[in-house]
Scaffold this motif. Structure first.
Motif, PDB file in Angstrom:
ATOM      1  N   GLY A  37       8.319  47.168  31.019  1.00 21.72           N
ATOM      2  CA  GLY A  37       7.649  48.454  31.031  1.00 21.72           C
ATOM      3  C   GLY A  37       8.383  49.496  30.203  1.00 21.72           C
ATOM      4  O   GLY A  37       9.099  49.183  29.254  1.00 21.72           O
ATOM      5  N   ARG A  38       8.269  50.739  30.610  1.00 23.25           N
ATOM      6  CA  ARG A  38       8.723  51.854  29.779  1.00 23.25           C
ATOM      7  C   ARG A  38       9.995  52.535  30.281  1.00 23.25           C
ATOM      8  O   ARG A  38      10.768  53.062  29.497  1.00 23.25           O
ATOM      9  N   TYR A  39      10.244  52.532  31.591  1.00 23.86           N
ATOM     10  CA  TYR A  39      11.219  53.454  32.156  1.00 23.86           C
ATOM     11  C   TYR A  39      12.490  52.781  32.668  1.00 23.86           C
ATOM     12  O   TYR A  39      12.546  51.560  32.840  1.00 23.86           O
ATOM     13  N   LEU A  40      13.504  53.654  32.942  1.00 29.12           N
ATOM     14  CA  LEU A  40      14.783  53.237  33.493  1.00 29.12           C
ATOM     15  C   LEU A  40      14.979  53.899  34.860  1.00 29.12           C
ATOM     16  O   LEU A  40      14.202  54.773  35.256  1.00 29.12           O
ATOM     17  N   MET A  41      16.056  53.520  35.546  1.00 31.96           N
ATOM     18  CA  MET A  41      16.302  54.063  36.882  1.00 31.96           C
ATOM     19  C   MET A  41      16.479  55.575  36.856  1.00 31.96           C
ATOM     20  O   MET A  41      16.096  56.267  37.806  1.00 31.96           O
ATOM     21  N   ASN A  42      17.044  56.111  35.785  1.00 33.01           N
ATOM     22  CA  ASN A  42      17.231  57.567  35.754  1.00 33.01           C
ATOM     23  C   ASN A  42      15.906  58.321  35.660  1.00 33.01           C
ATOM     24  O   ASN A  42      15.855  59.533  35.903  1.00 33.01           O
TER      25      ASN A  42
END
Length: 567
Positions: free
Chosen positions: A321-326
């Motif tokens: 996907g697109r996002y990270l934990m931050n």
């Protein structure tokens, strides 16, 4: 609940006071005093190394946590454990020690907690295998204790886009395919990891930290709090986690709540639900099976498959996907996601947690799922429907099962031609050399728990396929495993493995293999009579690990289908 029953106390009226004189003498030499002998003795496992950003800040965490515990009435014995960096060992012989280190770390913690007969334990973690290893001995011996994750790394930046460690591996494939030049590859290398913390996507570290929070064995919110601030100083949130971990441990001691009161079958169902909803790493299958075994909770690969088939994919996280934990953290982190799952009836809210409260009580004050964002989708309109993330396949090529990471992709039943390699390095060279083409099914065998030994992750060849633009046209099958950063058509954990005579050992170059997602099977399309002759002719390769840690591991390790454990 005090396991020592006052045996170190300075009161001559206590049982075993005389017998423990020598123990008190030794401890006085390391700054224990009379008052300390009346306090609960707490073991603190600190897997520190400056050899990886995942654990570079863990010594600081350990020092601060020791101070917090001692300020509220405990006496702490601190010790370290090994740490093998997956990112650094990837694609080399060193990776054979990665999964092995899970067992070594767990055993080391057991040795220290039992060798000192402590009252309770706190275990820190960072890089992938340190996380399940931090919990396994607590479950194994039903200790009073909990674990704390060091937190996620912040993203790197270059060329107007966010980078992470997988950007480097995929950059190698892009460079080999002529899509980027050497200078661009160097810039990716220099900017991908800007400081301390574990890999930022929904890779194995963040997956397992979240799973353990859902299991109830770490403080709420700790798995999605960042490791450090932008200036690489320990984050305020993580410092808060330290304080809450210290007070939580003392509550567990006061109430006598041990691990197996928390780690029930329903708690494991909560962990599985969260992993599947977030789009977590296939390594969670291996690690949750191992932790469940340590906790004496019956859990099988087939049961996992049946239970998780109802869980939709909500998380829009890298690697697929697109996002990270931050990106999740400011929205409310893992507690927000769990509150949404609980509201949808997908979690057991009555499970006890380390706070002494139920999961539902912990989540009562968590924020609701925010509108107008696409980091986490609602259950009512998920990123992908239920049954389209991690799938367990069985069949003639995997009678005991294997693991496919679909991650919401519209994969179809696929037939292809087997391209057979006896080890990871051979497959990687073929991919980088342009010898793998669309429709091929790359088979990498003798990389299982016994055969490796050590069950290496195949991130290098899988990332090379993605970088070369073949990720949706070439499948990769192995009795090894995959990094949480892997995506594409990847099937790992094939069991029984090739080294013990599993069907994977019988595949020959040019054979046809079918990945059938309708029947959830993985089949070798070769007549049984032909396979019978191949089986008769087959001999297990002689292991190169003749002594030392790898040899011991190969002799003791179980099948990947039962968690690849040695206990």
């Amino acid at each position: 609940m005090k396991r020592r029953s006052g045996t170190l106390t300075g009161d001559p009226g206590q049982a075993n006071w005389v017998e423990r004189t020598a123990a008190r003498t030794m401890l006085r030499a390391v700054r224990f005093n009379d008052e300390d002998f009346t306090k609960p003795l707490v073991a603190l496992a600190v897997p520190y190394t400056n050899g990886t950003p995942c654990n570079d800040h863990i010594r600081t965490l350990g020092d601060l946590l020791q101070a917090e515990l001692e300020a509220i009435g405990a006496k702490v014995i601190v010790f370290g454990t090994p740490v093998v960096s997956d990112g650094i060992s990837m694609g080399t012989e060193a990776m054979k020690y990665s999964l092995v280190s899970r067992e070594v770390i767990a055993d080391a913690i057991e040795v220290m907690t039992e060798g000192y007969q402590v009252d309770a334990v706190v275990t820190l973690s960072g890089c992938d295998k340190t996380i399940p290893a931090a919990l396994m001995p607590i479950a194994r011996n039903d200790l009073i204790g909990l674990t704390l994750y060091g937190g996620s790394i912040r993203p790197g930046h270059h060329g107007g886009r966010d980078l992470n460690i997988v950007s480097a591996f995929e950059g190698i494939g892009a460079y080999s395919a002529g899509k980027i030049d050497a200078e661009e590859l160097c810039q990716i290398e220099c900017h991908a990891c800007p400081g301390a913390g574990s890999c930022g996507g929904m890779y194995t570290a963040n997956t397992m930290a979240a799973a353990i929070e859902a299991l109830g064995m770490s403080v709420p919110g700790g798995s999605s709090n960042m490791a450090v601030e932008a200036d690489n100083q320990l984050s305020n949130d993580k410092q808060g986690d330290l304080r809450r971990t210290a007070t939580t441990l003392m509550t567990l001691l006061q109430r006598g709540i041990s691990a197996r009161q928390i780690m029930t079958h329903k708690a494991f169902e909560n962990a599985l639900t969260l992993v599947w909803a977030l789009g977590g790493s296939t390594n969670a299958v291996l690690h949750l099976l191992a932790i469940a075994r340590e906790a004496d909770v019956p859990l099988t690969l087939k049961e996992m498959a049946d239970f998780t088939a109802k869980v939709p994919l909500l998380g829009n996280f890298k690697p697929y996907g697109r996002y990270l934990m931050n990106d999740l953290h400011p929205l409310g982190g893992i507690p927000m996601v769990m509150k949404h799952l609980l509201g949808a009836g997908l979690l057991h809210g009555d499970c006890l947690t380390v706070t002494g409260k139920t999961l539902a009580e912990n989540l009562a004050s968590a924020p609701d799922l925010p509108a107008g964002q696409d980091v986490v989708f609602p259950v009512s309109s998920p990123y992908a429907a239920a049954g389209r993330h991690i799938r367990m396949l069985f069949g003639s090529l995997a009678p005991e099962g294997c693991v496919l990471k679909q991650s919401g992709k519209n994969l179809q039943t696929m037939r292809g031609t087997a391209r057979v390699f006896e080890r990871e390095e051979e497959a990687l060279q073929a991919i980088l050399g342009g010898k793998i083409t669309a429709g091929d099914i790359v088979v990498i065998r003798y990389e299982g728990p016994q055969g490796g030994p050590g069950m290496r992750e195949m991130l290098s060849p899988s990332a090379a396929l993605m970088g070369a633009g073949l990720g949706d046209r070439v499948a990769l099958l192995t009795d090894g495993r995959f990094s949480g950063g892997t995506h594409g058509i990847m099937i790992g954990h094939i069991s029984p493995e090739a080294q013990v005579g599993g069907a994977l050992a019988l595949v020959e170059e040019g054979d046809q293999i079918e990945i059938n997602l309708d029947s959830e099977t993985l089949n070798l399309l070769v007549e049984e009579a032909v396979l019978a002759q191949r089986r008769e002719d087959w001999q297990a390769p002689v292991s190169k690990a003749r002594r030392g840690v790898l040899a011991k591991y190969a002799r003791l390790v179980s099948s990947a289908s039962s968690g690849a454990v040695t206990s």
